[in-house]
Design a protein around this motif. Structure first.
Motif, mmCIF file in Angstrom:
data_model
loop_
_atom_site.group_PDB
_atom_site.id
_atom_site.type_symbol
_atom_site.label_atom_id
_atom_site.label_comp_id
_atom_site.label_asym_id
_atom_site.label_seq_id
_atom_site.Cartn_x
_atom_site.Cartn_y
_atom_site.Cartn_z
ATOM 1 N N THR A 1 38.669 42.112 51.142
ATOM 2 C CA THR A 1 39.877 41.381 51.530
ATOM 3 C C THR A 1 41.052 41.820 50.697
ATOM 4 O O THR A 1 42.152 42.059 51.214
ATOM 5 N N ASN A 2 40.852 41.960 49.395
ATOM 6 C CA ASN A 2 41.962 42.289 48.516
ATOM 7 C C ASN A 2 42.382 43.741 48.623
ATOM 8 O O ASN A 2 43.537 44.074 48.371
ATOM 9 N N MET B 1 44.872 43.594 51.079
ATOM 10 C CA MET B 1 46.095 42.973 50.563
ATOM 11 C C MET B 1 46.914 43.968 49.751
ATOM 12 O O MET B 1 48.134 43.910 49.718
ATOM 13 N N THR C 1 47.693 34.597 52.042
ATOM 14 C CA THR C 1 46.507 34.464 51.199
ATOM 15 C C THR C 1 45.929 33.060 51.345
ATOM 16 O O THR C 1 46.560 32.175 51.911
ATOM 17 N N THR D 1 40.113 32.990 48.296
ATOM 18 C CA THR D 1 40.212 34.420 47.998
ATOM 19 C C THR D 1 40.835 34.658 46.633
ATOM 20 O O THR D 1 40.373 35.489 45.855
ATOM 21 N N LEU D 2 41.888 33.910 46.327
ATOM 22 C CA LEU D 2 42.566 34.092 45.046
ATOM 23 C C LEU D 2 41.703 33.622 43.879
ATOM 24 O O LEU D 2 41.835 34.138 42.764
ATOM 25 N N HIS E 1 44.059 38.340 40.437
ATOM 26 C CA HIS E 1 45.136 38.924 41.235
ATOM 27 C C HIS E 1 46.437 38.966 40.441
ATOM 28 O O HIS E 1 46.721 38.054 39.664
ATOM 29 N N ARG F 1 50.612 39.830 41.397
ATOM 30 C CA ARG F 1 51.635 40.178 42.389
ATOM 31 C C ARG F 1 52.730 40.959 41.691
ATOM 32 O O ARG F 1 53.355 40.483 40.758
ATOM 33 N N SER G 1 44.313 43.513 42.847
ATOM 34 C CA SER G 1 43.281 42.635 42.342
ATOM 35 C C SER G 1 42.269 43.408 41.511
ATOM 36 O O SER G 1 42.255 44.648 41.488
#
Length: 342
Positions: free
Chosen positions: A25-26, A29, A89, A93-94, A99, A101, A109
């Motif tokens: 998933t990340n 991202m 998000t 998940t976080l 993570h 930004r 991540s």
């Protein structure tokens, strides 16, 4: 991973199966941009998304927050229900991975997230430079995924050294240590019953009360950092198991009479602690009000166990069962005296 310091991941809950899914998933991202992380992050800030419910994460983030970064840093506790999460998000998940930004809105991540953070921290930039070498970041990512699998156990160890969640008077620490030992023994009493008993009513009784005792143990554990807990937990478990298993061999009446005897003693033990709190000076008594409420709730639960067991144990026990119950009561008193010291 350099051996001088391997940072604990500041992402949240991670189990053995979550890491690969979260990683996939990340990775997606990383290639997308998010317009903002929180409404309060300054422009151009590097935003660190961390799990404030994790004792490992809190310690590491506190270390980072004490440094003067080369660019503005913002820290967002994604475990908080009020946290403003980056668009696209979700909290799970976080929490699963660390993570960061970037100022341009992109999310990175795992090992890449740590490298992005290290690059702006004094004393850590050399680690970011090493991570930038060919092949190093993928290796760090493999080590990070291994760490994620070990992390739940490490969290439990770290949590055991956390200060208590509520005020605990020094005069009551020995009693709370005995409570912790006693609730440990209580859990194992019911496990002993379940290991031997085959009567459906006994097993239902044991399962219901085991769940309550497990919750008591969790609550009392949170009141005592690991060094203040009893050093004899293994003997308490063995003693508890035998206290449940032996009467289960004799039948339901013996089980219920044993539980009634144990809980009669526990009721008095909790009442003694409540009386100590009630005798404190007003200011200290007020500060200890949450602790008193917790002890009173535990006492009420134990009394409910006692009353239910006593009703099920009728009619009146014979001399052998009475002698056994008396021995259980005296043994409980001896165990408390020992647990207060060790």
């Amino acid at each position: 991973m350099p051996t001088t310091h391997v940072p604990a991941p500041a992402g949240g809950v991670a189990d053995a199966t979550a890491a690969p899914t979260a990683s996939a998933t990340n990775d997606a991202m990383d290639a997308t941009a998010a317009t903002s992380a929180t409404a309060t992050c300054p422009d151009g800030a590097l935003t660190v998304l961390f799990d404030g419910a994790c004792p490992l994460c809190r310690r590491e983030i506190a270390l980072y927050q004490g440094l003067t970064a080369r660019q503005p840093l913002a820290f967002v506790d994604v475990s908080s229900a009020t946290a403003d999460l980056p668009p696209g998000t979700d909290r799970a998940t976080l929490l699963a991975r660390f993570h960061v930004r970037r100022a341009d809105g992109s999310l990175v991540s795992g090992a890449r997230g740590f490298a992005a953070l290290w690059a702006v921290l004094p004393g850590w930039r050399w680690l970011a430079r090493i991570a930038a070498l060919p092949g190093v970041t993928p290796l760090l990512e493999v080590l990070y995924r291994v760490f994620l699998r070990l992390r739940p156990a490490l969290q439990r160890v770290a949590a055991s050294f956390e200060p208590p969640a509520m005020a605990v008077p020094a005069s009551l620490r020995a009693d709370l240590r005995s409570d912790h030992a006693g609730e440990t023994g209580a859990v194992w009493i019911y496990r002993g019953v379940l290991a031997v008993a085959r009567d459906p009513a006994v097993r239902d009784f044991a399962r219901r009360h085991l769940a309550t005792e497990q919750e008591h143990l969790r609550l009392v554990t949170a009141l005592l950092p690991w060094p203040q807990r009893s050093r004899l937990l293994v003997p308490w478990r063995v003693a508890g198991f035998l206290t449940g298993a032996l009467p289960a061999l004799a039948g339901p009446r013996a089980v219920f009479a044993t539980i009634a005897a144990v809980e009669t003693f526990v009721d008095r033990h909790y009442q003694q602690q409540i009386d100590q709190l009630d005798a404190l000076p007003p200011a200290r008594r007020s500060a200890s009000a949450p602790l008193r409420a917790l002890l009173a709730q535990c006492q009420a639960d134990e009394c409910a166990h006692r009353d239910e067991a006593a009703a099920l144990a009728a009619p009146r026990a014979g001399p052998l069962l009475r002698a056994w119950c008396a021995a259980v009561g005296r043994g409980s008193a001896v165990a408390v005296a020992v647990a207060r010291r060790l």
